[in-house]
Motif scaffolding. Structure first.
Motif, PDB file in Angstrom:
ATOM      1  N   LYS A   1       0.826  -1.204   0.000  1.00  0.00           N
ATOM      2  CA  LYS A   1       0.000   0.000   0.000  1.00  0.00           C
ATOM      3  C   LYS A   1       0.862   1.257   0.000  1.00  0.00           C
ATOM      4  O   LYS A   1       0.600   2.206  -0.751  1.00  0.00           O
TER       5      LYS A   1
ATOM      6  N   LEU B   1      -2.839  -1.427  -6.947  1.00  0.00           N
ATOM      7  CA  LEU B   1      -3.957  -0.494  -7.099  1.00  0.00           C
ATOM      8  C   LEU B   1      -5.161  -1.201  -7.717  1.00  0.00           C
ATOM      9  O   LEU B   1      -6.294  -1.054  -7.241  1.00  0.00           O
TER      10      LEU B   1
ATOM     11  N   LYS C   1      -7.289  -3.421  -5.460  1.00  0.00           N
ATOM     12  CA  LYS C   1      -8.114  -2.799  -4.425  1.00  0.00           C
ATOM     13  C   LYS C   1      -9.568  -2.721  -4.901  1.00  0.00           C
ATOM     14  O   LYS C   1      -9.901  -1.929  -5.775  1.00  0.00           O
TER      15      LYS C   1
ATOM     16  N   ARG D   1     -12.174  -1.704  -3.278  1.00  0.00           N
ATOM     17  CA  ARG D   1     -12.922  -0.545  -2.790  1.00  0.00           C
ATOM     18  C   ARG D   1     -12.747   0.678  -3.696  1.00  0.00           C
ATOM     19  O   ARG D   1     -13.555   1.610  -3.636  1.00  0.00           O
ATOM     20  N   ILE D   2     -11.700   0.687  -4.500  1.00  0.00           N
ATOM     21  CA  ILE D   2     -11.465   1.819  -5.408  1.00  0.00           C
ATOM     22  C   ILE D   2     -12.202   1.557  -6.715  1.00  0.00           C
ATOM     23  O   ILE D   2     -12.043   0.501  -7.329  1.00  0.00           O
ATOM     24  N   LYS D   3     -12.997   2.525  -7.153  1.00  0.00           N
ATOM     25  CA  LYS D   3     -13.769   2.352  -8.380  1.00  0.00           C
ATOM     26  C   LYS D   3     -12.852   2.284  -9.595  1.00  0.00           C
ATOM     27  O   LYS D   3     -11.793   2.891  -9.627  1.00  0.00           O
ATOM     28  N   LYS D   4     -13.304   1.576 -10.630  1.00  0.00           N
ATOM     29  CA  LYS D   4     -12.470   1.313 -11.795  1.00  0.00           C
ATOM     30  C   LYS D   4     -12.052   2.584 -12.528  1.00  0.00           C
ATOM     31  O   LYS D   4     -10.932   2.691 -13.014  1.00  0.00           O
TER      32      LYS D   4
ATOM     33  N   LYS E   1     -11.490   5.460 -11.270  1.00  0.00           N
ATOM     34  CA  LYS E   1     -10.422   6.094 -10.494  1.00  0.00           C
ATOM     35  C   LYS E   1      -9.097   5.363 -10.711  1.00  0.00           C
ATOM     36  O   LYS E   1      -8.034   5.999 -10.827  1.00  0.00           O
ATOM     37  N   LYS E   2      -9.178   4.034 -10.765  1.00  0.00           N
ATOM     38  CA  LYS E   2      -7.977   3.249 -11.033  1.00  0.00           C
ATOM     39  C   LYS E   2      -7.400   3.608 -12.394  1.00  0.00           C
ATOM     40  O   LYS E   2      -6.180   3.736 -12.562  1.00  0.00           O
TER      41      LYS E   2
END
Length: 365
Positions: free
Chosen positions: A65, A138, A141, A143-146, A148-149
């Motif tokens: 992380k 990244l 993860k 919880r992170i929307k695609k 945003k990735k």
């Protein structure tokens, strides 16, 4: 917390340090102690001791992380740096403490991005070694929307490109090709569908026709890519290429004269010449075969361990490792920690993977 573990190949790090001390006794000079101290700091403290401290005190997910955050932060910083410099003429590097000039220009047009590195090539080195594993984590993860990735990945990629590092781009391509070749036996022919290939043909034709009627785009692209191609082809009309080739030639002559024990640690500095801009050659020049062999064996053993790994991120580590060792063929600054940190992260991640699998198998039983 993970159990402290050292591998058999780590023994060659100690052998390497011992060979440097032996070289210092054989060829002592005013810089011997300084160079032994520098290598000791990097390989004993920054690699072996740091590895033990990480294993003992940090969770692998925390480590991955932190690396991910660092890569993204640098990407955003470099985009800001490039944008301010190119569009507004504000060089953010002028406000940071630096030991070197920061005026590198690509093609006489684009300012090259430094980030927090001493030169753009070092920033590219960082992206090539620790960037892939950061982006891989990244995308893991949930919880992170695609979207945003995707945005963050584009930022890091563009930041890497704005270093305009020929070595960085070439080594990225070479690493990708090598990893692909190493994995050919794993690719199932069933996955390669003729229909998918046929569907690509109209797209390729459209791109080719579009470019054919837009010669201006082709000319601009050619002007953009030519400086990189000149360096890739080792064009001696390019100043940096000519200088590097002359250093390599001088380094090879020195190795021929003293192949076993070298000319002594620090001898290159004392001679008034610059380094070989190739760490492997530089090390061989100063310490001979007794110095370079432990390093090569260490790297080969790590490569073998990577190849044997069943970790899902194996190919990411393999790509970064190959890119890292390639980067040391064009720089002599062994103290940049990116490759050594990558090796530590791989060991830790691989050992964690083995423990997880072992626990899963025990639960099944």
């Amino acid at each position: 917390m993970s159990k402290l573990t050292y591998k058999g190949e780590d023994l060659f790090v100690l052998i390497f340090i011992a060979s440097l001390i032996f070289s210092g006794f054989i060829n002592p000079n005013a810089k011997t102690v300084n160079y032994i101290g520098a290598y000791f700091l990097i390989f004993i403290f920054e690699y072996l001791i740091l590895k033990g401290a990480i294993y003992k005190n940090i969770n692998i997910n925390e480590l991955l992380k932190v690396n991910m955050i660092a890569i993204i932060f640098l990407g955003i910083f470099i985009i800001l740096e490039f944008s301010l410099n190119y569009y507004l003429g504000i060089n953010i590097q002028d406000f940071l403490p630096r030991s070197r000039m920061n005026t590198a220009i690509y093609g006489g047009i684009f300012p090259r991005s430094y980030g927090f590195a001493t030169e753009p090539g070092v920033a590219a080195f960082y992206f090539n070694t620790l960037g892939p594993i950061g982006l891989w984590y990244l995308w893991k993860k949930e919880r992170i929307k695609k979207y945003k990735k995707l945005i963050l990945s584009i930022i890091v990629t563009v930041a890497f490109i704005t270093t305009f590092s020929s070595a960085g781009i070439v080594f990225f391509i070479l690493s990708f090709l090598i990893v692909s070749l190493l994995n050919l036996h794993r690719i199932s022919r069933k996955k390669i569908r003729l229909k998918r290939v046929i569907n690509l043909i109209p797209i390729l034709l459209f791109i080719m026709i579009t470019l054919a009627f837009n010669l201006e785009i082709i000319n601009k692209f050619e002007a953009f890519i030519n400086p990189i191609l000149s360096k890739m082809s080792l064009n001696t009309q390019v100043g940096s290429v000519s200088d590097r080739l002359s250093r390599w030639e001088r380094g090879l002559d020195s190795i021929k004269d003293k192949p076993i024990f070298g000319s002594g640690l620090g001898s290159t500095t004392l001679s008034g010449y610059g380094s070989s801009t190739n760490w492997y050659m530089f090390l061989t020049v100063e310490t001979g075969l007794i110095g370079i062999l432990p390093v090569l064996i260490f790297l080969v053993l790590i490569f073998i361990r990577l190849m044997k790994s069943k970790n899902e991120s194996r190919n990411i580590y393999l790509f970064s490792f190959i890119a890292g060792i390639l980067h040391f063929s064009v720089i002599s600054t062994f103290y940049h920690p990116f490759l050594w940190l990558l090796i530590i992260i791989f060991y830790f991640d691989n050992d964690s993977y083995k423990r997880r699998k072992k626990c899963e198998n025990m639960n099944v039983l």
